[in-house]
Motif scaffolding. Structure first.
Motif, PDB file in Angstrom:
ATOM      1  N   ILE A 181       0.832  -1.205   0.000  1.00 19.54           N
ATOM      2  CA  ILE A 181       0.000   0.000   0.000  1.00 19.54           C
ATOM      3  C   ILE A 181       0.868   1.259   0.000  1.00 19.54           C
TER       4      ILE A 181
ATOM      5  N   LEU B  43       3.682   1.589  -1.550  1.00 19.23           N
ATOM      6  CA  LEU B  43       4.180   1.806  -2.904  1.00 19.23           C
ATOM      7  C   LEU B  43       3.059   2.172  -3.867  1.00 19.23           C
ATOM      8  N   PHE B  44       1.902   1.522  -3.697  1.00 15.27           N
ATOM      9  CA  PHE B  44       0.818   1.723  -4.664  1.00 15.27           C
ATOM     10  C   PHE B  44       0.082   3.035  -4.420  1.00 15.27           C
ATOM     11  N   ASP B  45      -0.246   3.333  -3.187  1.00 18.51           N
ATOM     12  CA  ASP B  45      -1.080   4.493  -2.908  1.00 18.51           C
ATOM     13  C   ASP B  45      -0.748   5.100  -1.545  1.00 18.51           C
TER      14      ASP B  45
ATOM     15  N   VAL C  55      -0.912   8.061  -0.394  1.00 20.74           N
ATOM     16  CA  VAL C  55      -1.861   9.025   0.165  1.00 20.74           C
ATOM     17  C   VAL C  55      -2.987   8.302   0.902  1.00 20.74           C
ATOM     18  N   PHE C  56      -3.508   7.248   0.259  1.00 20.34           N
ATOM     19  CA  PHE C  56      -4.552   6.449   0.898  1.00 20.34           C
ATOM     20  C   PHE C  56      -4.001   5.773   2.153  1.00 20.34           C
ATOM     21  N   ALA C  57      -2.774   5.279   2.043  1.00 21.23           N
ATOM     22  CA  ALA C  57      -2.135   4.608   3.183  1.00 21.23           C
ATOM     23  C   ALA C  57      -2.066   5.539   4.381  1.00 21.23           C
TER      24      ALA C  57
END
Lengths: 254, 306
Positions: free
Chosen positions: B164, B166-168, B170-172
């Motif tokens: 999470i 690496l992928f997103d 901001v959401f993390a």
């Protein structure tokens, strides 16, 4: 009296040189579906990010459910702009939705079958069940947006912030997303959506927040979404379609 | 020959470079998706002055001592990159390029000085440029093994968090993951892997061992978990095979052979990789071409209209 789920007082935010937001005050009641509307560069995304503490606030106070962000974190769902992530990342749609449960799963633990099932259910709700094991890089823009929404749904939050969920999606996806938003509202959840299409504001949202660096006006769509207020928000560069009609649909001429 | 390969020291060295390759493959995959491939290059070069300074100050050649010097100097390099990037209009990759050459130049200069002070080439520090696994003694091997295993363990324990992060990010952050904390862990793991590798692989080649297995793995899979596992596998093979080959000649540097093996795996993956390999892509393209050619003009249109 309806419950106040979000109170923003005197909020201000800036990027390097420019103050983007100043004197932001508003209170959102539970069960409302709000469209955040304003021109490019008005600070719509920044407003959401600042409220959620993802962008530093220069001043002001934000409270959720009469409490702090930290305490209410579990009740808050966020859907970032689709372009904010790397869709080449090697993972599946189901995996991305499962990320919405990471907070519940707890750090350092792996998701269980139960969590996967919950994520799948949420994908199904967005009409994406057939794509659960598809690589996210192989999804269309609309499908990626549905995955993002499914990830937010699985969080089972009380208040949702969505940054342009309808940007660049086709009509079918737009209908599917709006159906879900209205369902959330019917379930008593609060939803705030950054929205660009002035034509649909009236149909989609019961509340409107007109924003241009500061809140121009916030309230029930019927009261707030008037010609004068829209002109104030967009700086008067407007051409009115169907002028003979008092509630004519506005469009923008730059 | 056989006696050399099976001497207990060589076996330990072989084991440690294998584990090093595995660690490099895992943390390299994370660097790959953080889009910071050049970072590992910059930090491994930035480690060199620290090695020499630690030797000059303490007069010891134990890996553990040199690692600390290397780590401090690499972290200073990382800090400079961040400060340059944040406080000026210089882009991050330009900052990495600057730090890489400045620190490496400084390292080579210090090396020359230290070779003068310590009579002749007694210090043997120049081995740190190309790497010489055979020069490692048992305590060095244990230091390296312990730290490499620690890196591998942390990467796999935090598997879900890396994904999470690496992928997103901001959401993390929105769901309560500390991005600052993850950045610190990432940098710490990257620097650790680099500094434990500099004696066996050398500062120049270490970056290749970090990047190449991850890039090769990308050609075979569409799943982050598989990519991580494949990168560990490719890294491990590169480490062991490279060491094995270099053990055939006396005084052969290890780093270049490890890199040659890693690059061979990459070239093979580039052509034959199941997901993105050139050959597979070409075949898919030809298959579609044939399909189109077989259909009479207009038949597709009719099919769509049904």
């Amino acid at each position: 009296m309806t419950e106040q789920v979000l109170t923003v007082e005197n909020l201000a935010a800036a990027y390097r040189k420019n103050t983007v937001l100043h004197d932001i005050h508003f209170t959102v009641n539970a069960g409302s579906l709000t469209g955040i509307v304003g021109p490019n560069g008005a600070g719509k995304s920044t407003l959401i990010k600042t409220i959620l503490g993802l962008h530093p606030a220069l001043s002001g106070k934000v409270s959720f459910f009469q409490s702090t962000y930290e305490k209410a974190k579990r009740k808050i769902g966020y859907v970032p702009q689709r372009g904010s992530v790397d869709w080449d990342f090697p993972t599946t749609a189901l995996d991305v939705v499962t990320m919405g449960l990471y907070g519940q799963i707890g750090w350092f633990k792996w998701p269980s079958r139960f969590h996967k099932a919950k994520a799948y259910e949420s994908l199904e709700k967005m009409g994406m069940a057939d794509y659960a094991n598809r690589q996210i890089s192989q999804l269309s823009g609309g499908q990626q947006q549905r995955v993002f929404l499914a990830r937010a749904l699985v969080q089972n939050a009380e208040i949702y912030f969505m940054d342009e969920p309808l940007a660049g999606v086709d009509a079918a996806t737009e209908r599917a997303i709006m159906a879900i938003l209205k369902e959330l509202k019917a379930a008593g959840k609060t939803v705030m959506v950054v929205h660009h299409d002035l034509q649909t504001v009236r149909d989609y949202f019961d509340h409107v927040l007109l924003l241009n660096r500061t809140v121009i006006q916030y309230g029930k769509t019927d009261h707030v979404f008037t010609k004068e207020n829209i002109a104030r928000t967009y700086g008067g560069n407007m051409r009115w379609m169907g002028v003979e009609n008092q509630d004519g649909l506005p469009s923008i001429q730059q | 020959m056989g006696s050399l390969l099976f001497s207990s020291n060589t076996q330990w060295v072989l084991l440690s470079t294998t584990i090093l390759g595995i660690a490099a493959g895992t943390i390299g995959s994370i660097a790959y998706w953080k889009r910071q491939n050049l970072m590992s290059d910059a930090l491994s070069h930035a480690a060199l002055p620290g090695v020499v300074v630690a030797f000059l100050l303490l007069g010891e050649k134990k890996l553990f001592v040199l690692i600390i010097g290397a780590a401090i100097s690499a972290l200073i390099g990382a800090l400079f990159i961040q400060v340059i990037h944040a406080s000026s209009r210089i882009s991050e990759d330009a900052a990495m390029g600057m730090i890489l050459s400045i620190f490496y130049g400084l390292g080579v200069m210090l090396l020359t000085i230290s070779n003068r002070i310590v009579s002749g080439n007694q210090s043997g520090l120049d081995k740190f440029i190309y790497g010489q696994a055979a020069a490692m003694v048992k305590t060095d091997v244990f230091t390296m093994l312990f730290l490499a295993l620690l890196v591998i363990l942390i990467v796999f324990l935090l598997f879900k968090e890396w994904k999470i992060y690496l992928f997103d990010p901001v959401f993390a952050k929105g769901i309560g993951l500390s991005i600052k904390g993850m950045n610190i862990i990432y940098t710490a793991l990257l620097v650790t892997t680099i500094v434990i590798g500099i004696q066996a692989v050398g500062v120049i080649m270490m970056a290749a061992l970090l990047i190449t297995p991850a890039v090769s793995a990308r050609y075979w899979t569409q799943s982050f978990k598989m990519m991580l596992l494949l990168a560990t596998f490719f890294g491990g093979i590169s480490g062991s095979a490279g060491t094995f080959i270099s053990a055939y000649g006396s005084g052969w540097p290890t780093g270049p052979f490890i890199v040659v093996v890693a690059s061979s795996i990459f070239i093979f993956s580039l052509f034959f990789g199941k997901e993105k390999g050139i050959l597979v892509r070409h075949m898919q393209f030809r298959m579609h071409q044939k399909k189109i050619a077989l259909q009479p003009p207009g038949s597709r249109q009719r099919e769509w209209n049904k």
